[in-house]
Motif scaffolding. Sequence first.
Motif, PDB file in Angstrom:
ATOM      1  N   VAL A 123      -0.189   4.084  -0.116  1.00  0.00           N
ATOM      2  CA  VAL A 123      -0.306   5.543  -0.284  1.00  0.00           C
ATOM      3  C   VAL A 123       0.683   6.264   0.623  1.00  0.00           C
ATOM      4  CG1 VAL A 123      -1.811   7.526   0.083  1.00  0.00           C
ATOM      5  CG2 VAL A 123      -2.690   5.493  -1.067  1.00  0.00           C
ATOM      6  N   PHE A 124       0.737   5.871   1.902  1.00  0.00           N
ATOM      7  CA  PHE A 124       1.650   6.554   2.815  1.00  0.00           C
ATOM      8  C   PHE A 124       3.112   6.310   2.424  1.00  0.00           C
ATOM      9  CE2 PHE A 124      -2.006   6.550   5.881  1.00  0.00           C
ATOM     10  CZ  PHE A 124      -2.095   7.934   6.003  1.00  0.00           C
ATOM     11  N   ALA A 125       3.404   5.122   1.881  1.00  0.00           N
ATOM     12  CA  ALA A 125       4.776   4.858   1.442  1.00  0.00           C
ATOM     13  C   ALA A 125       5.174   5.769   0.288  1.00  0.00           C
ATOM     14  CB  ALA A 125       4.916   3.396   1.025  1.00  0.00           C
ATOM     15  N   SER A 126       4.212   6.140  -0.548  1.00  0.00           N
ATOM     16  CA  SER A 126       4.526   6.998  -1.701  1.00  0.00           C
ATOM     17  C   SER A 126       4.943   8.395  -1.277  1.00  0.00           C
ATOM     18  CB  SER A 126       3.329   7.072  -2.649  1.00  0.00           C
ATOM     19  OG  SER A 126       2.283   7.855  -2.091  1.00  0.00           O
ATOM     20  N   VAL A 127       4.580   8.797  -0.037  1.00  0.00           N
ATOM     21  CA  VAL A 127       5.008  10.117   0.442  1.00  0.00           C
ATOM     22  C   VAL A 127       6.098   9.995   1.504  1.00  0.00           C
ATOM     23  CG1 VAL A 127       2.822  11.217  -0.109  1.00  0.00           C
ATOM     24  CG2 VAL A 127       3.136  10.185   2.148  1.00  0.00           C
ATOM     25  N   GLY A 128       6.653   8.792   1.655  1.00  0.00           N
ATOM     26  CA  GLY A 128       7.807   8.636   2.533  1.00  0.00           C
ATOM     27  C   GLY A 128       7.513   8.143   3.925  1.00  0.00           C
ATOM     28  N   LEU A 129       6.274   7.707   4.216  1.00  0.00           N
ATOM     29  CA  LEU A 129       5.948   7.143   5.524  1.00  0.00           C
ATOM     30  C   LEU A 129       5.961   5.625   5.414  1.00  0.00           C
ATOM     31  CD1 LEU A 129       3.069   9.304   7.091  1.00  0.00           C
ATOM     32  CD2 LEU A 129       5.416   9.083   7.872  1.00  0.00           C
ATOM     33  N   HIS A 130       6.991   4.994   5.952  1.00  0.00           N
ATOM     34  CA  HIS A 130       7.132   3.547   5.876  1.00  0.00           C
ATOM     35  C   HIS A 130       7.079   2.958   7.283  1.00  0.00           C
ATOM     36  CE1 HIS A 130       8.448   3.862   1.660  1.00  0.00           C
ATOM     37  NE2 HIS A 130       9.135   4.929   2.067  1.00  0.00           N
ATOM     38  N   GLY A 131       6.812   1.660   7.382  1.00  0.00           N
ATOM     39  CA  GLY A 131       6.892   0.937   8.646  1.00  0.00           C
ATOM     40  C   GLY A 131       6.051   1.551   9.738  1.00  0.00           C
ATOM     41  N   ASP A 132       6.708   1.899  10.864  1.00  0.00           N
ATOM     42  CA  ASP A 132       5.991   2.442  12.020  1.00  0.00           C
ATOM     43  C   ASP A 132       5.306   3.762  11.692  1.00  0.00           C
ATOM     44  OD1 ASP A 132       6.832   0.286  13.463  1.00  0.00           O
ATOM     45  OD2 ASP A 132       8.513   1.336  14.428  1.00  0.00           O
ATOM     46  N   GLY A 133       5.935   4.568  10.815  1.00  0.00           N
ATOM     47  CA  GLY A 133       5.317   5.843  10.444  1.00  0.00           C
ATOM     48  C   GLY A 133       3.987   5.633   9.762  1.00  0.00           C
ATOM     49  N   GLY A 134       3.936   4.658   8.843  1.00  0.00           N
ATOM     50  CA  GLY A 134       2.682   4.362   8.175  1.00  0.00           C
ATOM     51  C   GLY A 134       1.651   3.812   9.138  1.00  0.00           C
TER      52      GLY A 134
END
Length: 766
Positions: A605-616
Amino acid sequence: MMSNPHSAGLPGRNQSLLSMAREAALPSISQAFDKVLSGFDDVLFDRAETAGASQLAFLDGMRELRRRREEISRRFAAHLQQAWAALDAGTPLSAESVLAGPGEGGLSLVPEHVLESRLAVRNFATVLLRDWKQVLQRIDHRLAWIAGVPALDADTNPIGPEHIGVAVHEAFYTCDLAAEVRLVLFKLCEREFAAGIGKLYETVDERLAQAGAAPEIAPQRRAQPQRPAAQAAAEAEADEFDPGHAPMWAQRFSERWSQRRSSMAGGGSDGFAGGAGFDAAAAYGGDSQNMVLEALHELLSQSRQQREGGSAAAQSAAAGQHRALNQREMMSVLSLLQATPTATLRAAVGEDGESLAQRLKSEVLSGATRLGVDPAEARLDPQDEDAIDLVSMLFDVMLDERELEGRSRELIGRLVVPFVKVAMLDRRMFVQKTHPARKLLNSLAEACEGNAGESQAERALMGKVEEIIERLTAEFNENLAIFLTLEEEFREFLAQHRRRIEIAERRAAETQRGQEKLEVARARAASELDSRINGVALPKAIEDFLRQPWNHHLTLTLLREGDEGEGVAETLKLADALLEEVTEARRHIVGKPWLQACQPGLRKVFASVGLHGDGGSTAIDALHDTLQAIAEARPELERALPELPQVALPTPPPQEAPAIEFGSATKAEDFDDADAERFRKMEIGTWLDFIDKEGKLQAGKLSWVSPISSRLLFVNRRGIRFCVASPEELAVMVRLGRLRAHVDDGAFDSAMQGVLDRLEPQVSPV
């Protein structure tokens, strides 16, 4: 003959009949395509010799086809085999879904060359469906009967024109071909396939009937042989003045003058100058054209007498003392005006209140001085005056009633003088449908109407219009052949522009389809969210997660997969699991590894809004700490989600003005059910006239009907969306007088009808 183990009308699987039909159809279709493919090399070479600047594109196309011929043939056969395998498995394949491709599940734009290819394929299928409709309906039924499926139609019949068209599309899909080369190939397939594929359909239908497939179908009838082209042309010429084929203005005109003559006969009055009579029953007989023209002359004469009143008698008395300009003098004066129109004549074209006919007649008499003729002693011949009056009124109507503004109005106005010359040289222009002058005018008016030059394509079209008109005014003397030459040249250019319009229309439908799918997905996501959190107090981090990234992810998943997709179920399960974690935290369960099982879903879900890796990971930790704080009853330890990237779903296209603005006396439900039902059944491609509050009329074409909302999408003459309305809204518009059937025989015939409408009140009733 094979046995038939099924009762009539009860479909059931019969593998032997399926195999027989497959062997009868697929190899023959592939062989027919290979035969057509083998002839493309010569055709492209011939096209290259006359292609001008595109010569290299056709030569490159030849090399590409030689290099990929086996691959092209293999891809064509592979699609038909795939479609047949789907039928064999009991799940018929939709040709439209294959043609649309996986990309249409989202909202990505399709490249223009792909849209052109799809459009050409659909045209190809439409031609075959039209020519072999009856036999295809029988094959649909018989194949469904032996395959044990409920029904087949044009979209799912594996050997129908739709799937053959898709096979052609797939065959050339990987080839590196210029757009014009690709379209030529599709057109050649359409032309070469038609006759052979029809015979194949008849053979398959006959063999299935003999084998006992769907015996309840009536015996087949052989298609009637097509008429030779020469015979068809002769019949078309014979129908030129048949009442069923005549323009609407001519039918109404003949009826009016028939009634007028009957009234005069009953009153014992002659009423026709020179005793010229008009018999509507013979209006479309052997001497039909002359009779219509004589009646038009009479109508114009009477109209002039009514307009000019007492001055007409004085002019008639002076006519004996004035010399009529002969045809050579008239042509000389008109040629001067054609080459260099005066400022007053140009102003008359641009002004609504100015009489174009009176201005042009005055300019002709004034121009006669250049030939040494004293205008005070000259007059116009009655037939020449008729030509000026009729052409001027025709252009007055066209400029008033069609959407011609600015440069378009000026260019069309420059045609007035050349068309007066045509009317003097060949009066048949008014009554002959195929006259090149009127065909050219129809094409030029179509190109100019509503063309504001907003796009590069529109500006190019206006440039071509200007070029054609410049050549006409510069080169037209008394040889009408130039109209035929220019009409043929402009017709080819306009055909290319129409293809661009069809692509724009297709884009409008795809945009509307995508927008409605987006609206449905948003509504479903909002409903799922409300059902879970409505009235429930949640920690801010949890509520923010559900309202923003989770809602966004669910909407996109619904768009991609539909309501029942696996990803949709996983996303809903994630929300339920998260809410269950909140419930457990409120029971003060300490030491639980919060959200451990939800980690994969949360990261997605977070990747779908642009939060990947450490951000997620940071966002998931915030949710974990919030749940831990609730369990320990220490709200000060709750953490907010990190700042999320700005994401947005595709925005809807600019909305057109409301289809209806209800007055105080009209309600939304005030409509005729029969009108609404008629709109529900209206065929794609039907034109209607929409009338706004100021009375301005715009024609709209039904381009698409939504399978989601049943709303109807209308586009204008440029292929641009301008109205989306439900059948009920359209029925209300009919009640308000804001919508009516569209009748358009072309700019020329529509203007002629307007001329008669204006002349009729000017003539005193009998």
